[in-house]
Each structure stands twice: as structure tokens, then as C-alpha cells.
Design a protein around this motif. Structure first.
Motif, PDB file in Angstrom:
ATOM      1  N   LYS A 453       0.819  -1.217   0.000  1.00  0.00           N
ATOM      2  CA  LYS A 453       0.000   0.000   0.000  1.00  0.00           C
ATOM      3  C   LYS A 453       0.855   1.271   0.000  1.00  0.00           C
ATOM      4  CE  LYS A 453      -0.505   0.150   5.060  1.00  0.00           C
ATOM      5  NZ  LYS A 453       0.332   1.347   5.221  1.00  0.00           N
ATOM      6  N   ASP A 454       2.126   1.143   0.401  1.00  0.00           N
ATOM      7  CA  ASP A 454       3.020   2.300   0.466  1.00  0.00           C
ATOM      8  C   ASP A 454       3.867   2.462  -0.787  1.00  0.00           C
ATOM      9  OD1 ASP A 454       2.071   2.886   2.992  1.00  0.00           O
ATOM     10  OD2 ASP A 454       3.651   1.736   4.012  1.00  0.00           O
ATOM     11  N   LEU A 455       3.662   1.605  -1.770  1.00  0.00           N
ATOM     12  CA  LEU A 455       4.387   1.731  -3.032  1.00  0.00           C
ATOM     13  C   LEU A 455       3.701   2.770  -3.925  1.00  0.00           C
ATOM     14  CD1 LEU A 455       5.170  -2.024  -3.861  1.00  0.00           C
ATOM     15  CD2 LEU A 455       6.659  -0.350  -2.763  1.00  0.00           C
ATOM     16  N   PRO A 456       4.482   3.482  -4.725  1.00  0.00           N
ATOM     17  CA  PRO A 456       5.927   3.344  -4.877  1.00  0.00           C
ATOM     18  C   PRO A 456       6.697   4.080  -3.790  1.00  0.00           C
ATOM     19  CG  PRO A 456       5.136   5.102  -6.299  1.00  0.00           C
ATOM     20  CD  PRO A 456       3.922   4.497  -5.656  1.00  0.00           C
ATOM     21  N   VAL A 457       7.908   3.581  -3.525  1.00  0.00           N
ATOM     22  CA  VAL A 457       8.857   4.366  -2.743  1.00  0.00           C
ATOM     23  C   VAL A 457       9.439   5.372  -3.731  1.00  0.00           C
ATOM     24  CG1 VAL A 457      10.997   4.348  -1.420  1.00  0.00           C
ATOM     25  CG2 VAL A 457       9.397   2.430  -1.237  1.00  0.00           C
TER      26      VAL A 457
END
Length: 863
Positions: A453-457
Motif C-alpha cells: 500500500k506504500d508503493l511506490p517508494v
């Protein structure tokens, strides 16, 4: 109607705008049509296309346009391999940001490519530096990590100080960085690796299942994968627990081992030397090795050297005590990082033994040859019978290889084994302009993937580049300071970025559904389009990009994301574009525009001194033997530029630049223009003839037949990528029409005229598309020629109803006669004897013999 003069700039701009506005080359999946995926290797956005680009993409465009006319649903995309060190180094030099530099270059190159009229579906354009692209690369990295396909370890790596980053072995050329050319050294770092070696055997096996690939490319890949069969053997260490494992392809020579050699990076090297008289020498040797290239290619040519560690190993078959060395010719990453030295039967070991005065016992004796008392004068690597080998003495060495390996295995001292030259792919780079590695380091939880859920870095574009080229990410707290996704405590984001070859290892899949937001790609779209039917690019990518792409496809297949292993069905490796160099004593290498060729001797425009014309070499900025495509486009237009690139040489061979060749291409384009101009009023309102040949006059029938013969030849030649001969065939047809006119035999039937002109512009459409569209429009053709079907030939129209027979007298050409195609031998002989050219040389002489070769010649022998 066509204008009186050919103006390529106006015509090309007009049709490019029309194609773009109407989305002529936009494509979607269509189950009713056969698909054809045509792809050229995408470019790095340097900002300026060169003639290599022009040639590569012109070859691809001809195939794409031709296949579309042959009824295929053609996917022909374009994008940008946009991450990497060159952008970062250029940004540092120009005091700008890599993102700004890259996107400006993309805009510039896109404009240049569009000017050449390439039939790309620009709606599918991708750039690997966008978060929308590299998000899915990070997603795949995490999946691979979770399945054990990715790991992290500390190891010695190739490190380039000017570029401040690690290099894969494939990126080190003669001890230097492939990008900056500076010396590479060994450095110990923690690195991320892809387990490409898990697929080594499969990659090797399938090299023989790529019939559409050039053999030289599959051979290069086989050699790089490098499978060896032999044995793993355990040498005990005197006075210590444990053992040294060596891998050898020659277990039959085990009794002849007189030393063991370790890679300088092997942990035992410093352990064995510690506290001995050798400690200082070993330390000095390791410092020296850290400054040398440590690749398989480098050690093949380097002078063999080493240092005694102070320790001894025990030969497992006879307990013999042998010294342990560290040597520059052993790689830690190949096999076990240790080898047994058998000087009498390996030339490398022989040279090493001579240098360090080590024994060279003979254990394989060739038939009929007895070694001197002190052994052979060079290593014997051929077959023979074992000697001085205990219970195996007298056995043939090939049989002994298996027998000794089995003996060792039965006693727990070794086993039969296989090794590969291929190493796991180290993908960590200590640079900024690349895909961030989506991993988090927590003191309590260890290494934790970034949640999906935190992509993309995202790569932080506010980062300020460091003057020395080092990555600013390791100093940017807003980037690396994060909470652990598992425990919530303070953690640190990984600050390495991925090797830019990762982006290019799967981009061809993203083209199938570039706008997909829910997955790495749309499976249905990939199932329809993949694999790529024809891939075009340089042979220099054989053991990096092409091998990595094959590996990535296997990773996806193993994960159930695709149902095929090989991404590219056919591969064309085009030749280079070459030109002679020009040099001036005062100014060195000169660009072509810096040379005045108008006089009898070329001179430098900067100083007036004579210029030396050098050998023909690959175009390169360093040699300044480059031709700027923009200059060609401004002077001749895109169609002439394309035509020259295709006509000057077959695509797989080097193209030697020729100014006269470009002029010749321009003359032919103008000749086609004049042909249509001459007959357009006759043909415009006519219907292309497709009736009975017998109803036509002799001249019209000949041109109708010549047209169909040309259609067939051009189709067959383009199918084989013989573009130069296909173009030559169209030239012959055009010349035939002009030749008729010069004889006063103008085409008379409007339908035949229409058919010929339509066929010429259709056959040329893939090569000179703007000119062809203009002709099609001038003839009143509806829609875009790019969307029309390829012309078909009639079998009955291919057959000649007349034949041309050469008449010789005593073997010398004297005349030609045209006869009915079904004329018998008697009629042919009679016509030859009666022709005026032969009669002049037969006068007053006796005919001794008449030789008739039906359909070709008659030779009249007189005395």
C-alpha cells in the motif's frame, strides 16, 4: 495533384500531423486478427538521436508498416530507458537535476523520432524513471524477496570511484568502468542479489531453442553461462578443523595436485597467514589485488601471481601435504573460491609452479610419450593413461574422471558436481538516479519489505546531488528515516537504488498495457501480445540486457504471471553505421563539416591544412566521424534518409556511410515523383487493371507483368529482411517505365498505368511513407495508404509470353532476339542464324555447329 517539384519538408510535416491527429498507428487487442509485436531496443534519452538510432528504428519501422499492410495487428511502441549514471553525471556537470535533464532530452528525442515518420503508438510511451513505472518494479522485487529469489550479502564487488557505485562483472571492460572508462577496484559492501543462477541450466538449455536468434548471440550467452562438469573435492587443512572445497573439471589428475590456491577474497587467506612469517606478504598482496580487475575476462590474460599463506592442505587420495597459496587467477565467486593446482596437466598451474618453484608430478601419460625425469616442458592437457595414481594407475584418464569422483563420494571426501560461470546478479547501486530498493532495515525485526500500500517508494526529487557523484539518499533524513512496518519502531530505509538493467529487463511487458494501475501489467493484454515477434537491437547487449530479460521472464513464469519463458521469438542484431575518419595535424579529429572537399585535396576549414582520410570506423563522437541526422533531414528529408539506411547495406551488416549514396537515394525519390507527375492525369480517374493479359498491347502487357513480378519479389525480400534488394527491384520497375518512354512506347492503357503507380507507392510505403501517402492522395486514393492491404500478385501475370535469347558467334555476343516463350529449338536456331548481328560475322564462313541453350542463348560456331 502533385506539385511540379518535390518538397520533402512540406510533405513530411503534413502527413506526420495527419497520422498523429487521426491516431493511425494506435492499436488495441483484436482477436479477429493475427498479432505482430515489433520492438526495437528503447533508447537512453541522451537528448540527440544519432545515425545508429536512425538505422535501427528505420529497419523496425519498415517491418512494422509492412506487417500492418499484410493484415497483422501490429504493436510498435516506443519509450525511454531513462534511469542511470549518465543523466546523473550530466546533471552534476550542468548544475541541473537529473529529472529535468532527462525529461528535456525525452521531449527533444521524441520530436526527432516523430520527424522521421516512425509508426509508433505514442499512446503507449513509457519512461522508466516515472513512479508509475518503477512502482511495479518495486512490487516485483518484494515478491521475489518473499519467494527467496532475492538476498543480501556482504562481498567484494567491482567499485568505480569516479562514478561512486558498484558495477556488475558485465559492466567492467578491461579493468575499467563501462561508463566513465576509469579503473575499477575491489570493495567489500553489502549488496542485493538476484538469484539468476537458479535458472542457469534452463537459460543454457533454451539457447538451443531460439531458432530466430543469431547464432553468435546464443553462443555468447552459452559462453557467459559457462557450464562445467567435474567434481567437488575436500582438501583437509593441516592443524585445523574443517576443509577446503575445490571444484575441478579434472578429478583424474588429483594425484598430481602440488598446491591449493585460494581467491584473494577467501576468508581463509588472512586466517592461515595470521601469526606466521607470511602475514605481511599476504597483507601486501591483498592490497595489490584490491586495485586490480577481478573478473573472469581479466584473469584470463593477467600474468599469474600469488603468495604463500603459510598453511598446508592434505590431498584426500594420498594424504600428501601441499602448500596453500592465494592467487590472482582464482575468483571467489566461481566454484568454491579455491582450486587445486596440477602443474603437469594445466598450463596456468604449470606457469604458476615454474614461477614459485613448485613440483610438477606427471599423472597422465600420453600414449607413446615418456616425460623427462623432471616432467614435461609444458602442461599435457590431452588424453592418456594414469601413472603415479595409486589404484587408478593404468586406467584411461577419461574413465578415471568418473571413477575417482565416485571413490571420493563413497568416503565423504567429494562428489560429482557441476558449476556455472554465471554469477548471481548484484543489483545494488550507490547512486541517486535509479529505482529505490523497497526495503526497510529494523534493529528488532531485521529486513522488512515496504508494504504494498506504500508503493511506490518515490525517489525524492528535492535531493541535492553531491559533487563527487555519491548518492544523497544516505544523507537525506526525510528519505531514510521511517517507522518499521512490523513493530512501528524507528528504522532505516535502504538507500541503494537498482541497477538500470533491471528497468530494461521487463519494459516490453509494460508496453502491452502501459496505463494499467492495478497490476504490473494486464494479463489478458500480455497473453495477446507476448512474446515479442521481432526484436531489433545491437549485439553489444547479448550478455547483459538480453540475458537479464530472459531471466526476468522466467521469474514471472515461475510466479504464474506469464505462461512463457522466452520474451523474444526472433532477434535481429543490426550492424553499425561506419564512416572514415578525418584528421588535421593541428586540430586532430575533425567533424565532416570541418572538412572542405571541394578541391583536389581535402583541407581543414579551421586552418586550411591538408586533411588525412583515415580508415572506416564505427561512428563515434570521440573520432568525430559522425553525421548529424538533423543535417540530413533538413537537406534531404526523412524519406531519403530512411531509403539510404535501408539500401546501402543489409541490416545485419555494417553500413558504410556514403555522401554519394545519400545523393543517389534523393535522386531516386525525385525520379518516383517525376514518374507519377508524368502519368497522374492518365491514372487519376482510372480503375487499376486486373483483366486478361491477352487484351493488352505488347508494351502494356510487359509492364503489367513486370509490375506483378516486382510485387512478388519485394514481398519475398522484405519477408527475409533483404530490404536493399527489395528497393532495387522497385528501382528496376521505375526504370523500365522511363525506358519505354524514351523509346516512344508510352503506357497506353489507363488501368495499367493506374495499377503500376498504385503498386509502386504501395511497395515503397514502408520505406518512404510520406512520399507514398502523397502519391496515393494525388492518385485519388481513399484513406491512408498505411492502412491499405499489400498488393497481391497474379500467378498468371508472372509468366513470360516471350523470351530474350542472346546470340553469340564463336562465343562472342553479337545480337539478341525476342521469341515466343513456347518457341521450339528449331525456331530458336533459325531466328539466330537469320539475325542481322550474327550474319555480319558469319559472312564468307562455314557454320560448323549451332549450340542452343533454350531460353538463354545460341552460340554459332563458324570457321
Amino acid at each position: 495533384m502533385l506539385s511540379e517539384s518535390y518538397n520533402p519538408m512540406d510533405i513530411e510535416n503534413k502527413w506526420q500531423q495527419k497520422w498523429d491527429a487521426d491516431g493511425v498507428f494506435r492499436v488495441h487487442e483484436d482477436l479477429q486478427k493475427p498479432k505482430y509485436y515489433l520492438l526495437e531496443m528503447f533508447p537512453y534519452p541522451s537528448g540527440k538521436i544519432h545515425m545508429g538510432h536512425v538505422r535501427n528504428y528505420t529497419i523496425g519501422d519498415v517491418v512494422a508498416r509492412y506487417k500492418r499492410m499484410r493484415g497483422f495487428n501490429v504493436l510498435h511502441p516506443m519509450g525511454w530507458d531513462a534511469f542511470g549514471m549518465p543523466a546523473e553525471n550530466a546533471a552534476i556537470q550542468n548544475r541541473t537535476h537529473p529529472a529535468a535533464w532527462t525529461y528535456e532530452n525525452i521531449a527533444s528525442m521524441r520530436k526527432q523520432l516523430k520527424r522521421l515518420g516512425f509508426s509508433y503508438d505514442w499512446d503507449r510511451e513509457i519512461a522508466t524513471c516515472t513512479p508509475e513505472y518503477y512502482r511495479w518494479e518495486q512490487w516485483l522485487f518484494i515478491r521475489m524477496f518473499e519467494k527467496g529469489m532475492v538476498y543480501r550479502k556482504e562481498s567484494f564487488v567491482n567499485f568505480c570511484d569516479p562514478c561512486q557505485t558498484v558495477l556488475a562483472n558485465e559492466q567492467v571492460e578491461d579493468g575499467a568502468c563501462w561508463r566513465c572508462g576509469k579503473e575499477v577496484r575491489q570493495k567489500k559492501l553489502w549488496q542485493w542479489y538476484f538469484r539468476i543462477t537458479d535458472f542457469a541450466q534452463d537459460l543454457l538449455d533454451h539457447c538451443d531453442r531460439l531458432p530466430g536468434w543469431p547464432e553468435k548471440v546464443t553462443t555468447m550467452q552459452k559462453n557467459w553461462i559457462g557450464k562445467s562438469t567435474g567434481a567437488r573435492i575436500c582438501f583437509g587443512i593441516e592443524g585445523r578443523d574443517g576443509a577446503i572445497d575445490v571444484f575441478t573439471t579434472r578429478p583424474d589428475t588429483l594425484y598430481g595436485a602440488s598446491f591449493v590456491c585460494l581467491a584473494p577474497e577467501h576468508p581463509l587467506v588472512t586466517e592461515l597467514a595470521a601469526g606466521t612469517d607470511q602475514e605481511a606478504d599476504v597483507a601486501a598482496f591483498l592490497v595489490k589485488m584490491a586495485r586490480q580487475e577481478r573478473t573472469a575476462k581479466a584473469i584470463e590474460t593477467a600474468e599469474k601471481e600469488g603468495v604463500f599463506t603459510g598453511g598446508y592442505a592434505l590431498n584426500p587420495v594420498n594424504g600428501a601435504r601441499v602448500p596453500i597459496y592465494a592467487g590472482n587467477f582464482v575468483l571467489m565467486e566461481y566454484g568454491t573460491g579455491a582450486v587445486m593446482g596440477v602443474p603437469a596437466h594445466d598450463q596456468r598451474d604449470f606457469d604458476f609452479a615454474i614461477r614459485y618453484d613448485l613440483p610438477r608430478p606427471v599423472v597422465v601419460q600420453p600414449e607413446g610419450r615418456v616425460p623427462a625425469e623432471d616432467g614435461f616442458s609444458e602442461a599435457w592437457t590431452g588424453p592418456g593413461l594414469l601413472v603415479n595414481s595409486g589404484e587408478f594407475t593404468g586406467m584411461g584418464n577419461e574413465v578415471a574422471q568418473s571413477a575417482i569422483a565416485e571413490w571420493l563420494e563413497a568416503r565423504g571426501l567429494g562428489e560429482k558436481a557441476e558449476r556455472f560461470r554465471l554469477r548471481d546478479w548484484g543489483i545494488s547501486r550507490q547512486r541517486y538516479w535509479g529505482t529505490p530498493i523497497p526495503m526497510i532495515h529494523c534493529d528488532d525485526c531485521g529486513i522488512v519489505p515496504v508494504p504494498e500500500k506504500d508503493l511506490p517508494v518515490r525517489l525524492p526529487e528535492e535531493a541535492r546531488l553531491l559533487e563527487n557523484g555519491g548518492s544523497p539518499l544516505a544523507r537525506l533524513a526525510s528519505f531514510y528515516e521511517v517507522a518499521c512496518p512490523k513493530c512501528g519502531r524507528k528504522a532505516r530505509r535502504d538507500t541503494d537504488t537498482m541497477d538500470t538493467f533491471v528497468e530494461s529487463s521487463w519494459y516490453f511487458l509494460r508496453y502491452c498495457s502501459p496505463g494499467e494501475e492495478r497490476a504490473i501489467f494486464n494479463k489478458d493484454a500480455v497473453a495477446y501480445w507476448m512474446p515479442v515477434d521481432q526484436y531489433i537491437g545491437g549485439v553489444e547487449h547479448a550478455v547483459m540486457h538480453l540475458l537479464y530479460s530472459r531471466y526476468f521472464t522466467r521469474v514471472l513464469e515461475a510466479d504464474g504471471l506469464v505462461d512463457f519463458k522466452e520474451p523474444f521469438t526472433r532477434l535481429l542484431t543490426q550492424g553499425m553505421v561506419c564512416k572514415e575518419t578525418t584528421t588535421c595535424e593541428e586540430h586532430g579529429f575533425l567533424y565532416p563539416e570541418e572538412v572542405d572537399f571541394s578541391g583536389s585535396t581535402p583541407v581543414c576549414t579551421r586552418c586550411g591544412n591538408p586533411v588525412t582520410i583515415g580508415r572506416v570506423e564505427k561512428m563515434s563522437k570521440s573520432k568525430r566521424n559522425v553525421v548529424d541526422p538533423t543535417v540530413l533531414l533538413n537537406r534531404y528529408g526523412a524519406d531519403t534518409t530512411r531509403l539510404f539506411c535501408l539500401f546501402a547495406a543489409p541490416p545485419e551488416r555494417d553500413l558504410e556511410w556514403s555522401d554519394t549514396g545519400v545523393e543517389g537515394a534523393f535522386r531516386f525519390v525525385n525520379r518516383v515523383w517525376r514518374l507519377v507527375l508524368r502519368y497522374q492525369s492518365v491514372a487519376r480517374d482510372a480503375i487499376a487493371y486486373d483483366g486478361d493479359l491477352a487484351a493488352l498491347s505488347e508494351g502494356d502487357r510487359d509492364l503489367f507483368r513486370k509490375t506483378h513480378q516486382t510485387i512478388k519479389k519485394v514481398a519475398e525480400d522484405v519477408d527475409r529482411f533483404h530490404f536493399n534488394t527489395a528497393i532495387s527491384a522497385v528501382m528496376e520497375l521505375v526504370n523500365a517505365v522511363f525506358a519505354c518512354g524514351e523509346k516512344g512506347e508510352e503506357m497506353g492503357h489507363p488501368g495499367v498505368v493506374r495499377h503500376l503507380l498504385e503498386s509502386v507507392c504501395m511497395m515503397l510505403a514502408p520505406v518512404v511513407p510520406h512520399l507514398s501517402e502523397e502519391i496515393w492522395s494525388a492518385l485519388g486514393g481513399e484513406g491512408y495508404l498505411a492502412e491499405k492491404a499489400w498488393p497481391l500478385w497474379r500467378e498468371d501475370a508472372l509468366q513470360e509470353d516471350r523470351m530474350l535469347v542472346v546470340v553469340q558467334v564463336n562465343g562472342k555476343l553479337r545480337d539478341r532476339v525476342t521469341l515466343a516463350a513456347d518457341a521450339d529449338e528449331a525456331a530458336i536456331q533459325s531466328a539466330a542464324l537469320a539475325c542481322e548481328g550474327a550474319l555480319r560475322f558469319m559472312e564468307g564462313k562455314e557454320v560448323k555447329k549451332v549450340i542452343v541453350v533454350r531460353g538463354k542463348l545460341v552460340n554459332i560456331v563458324v570457321a
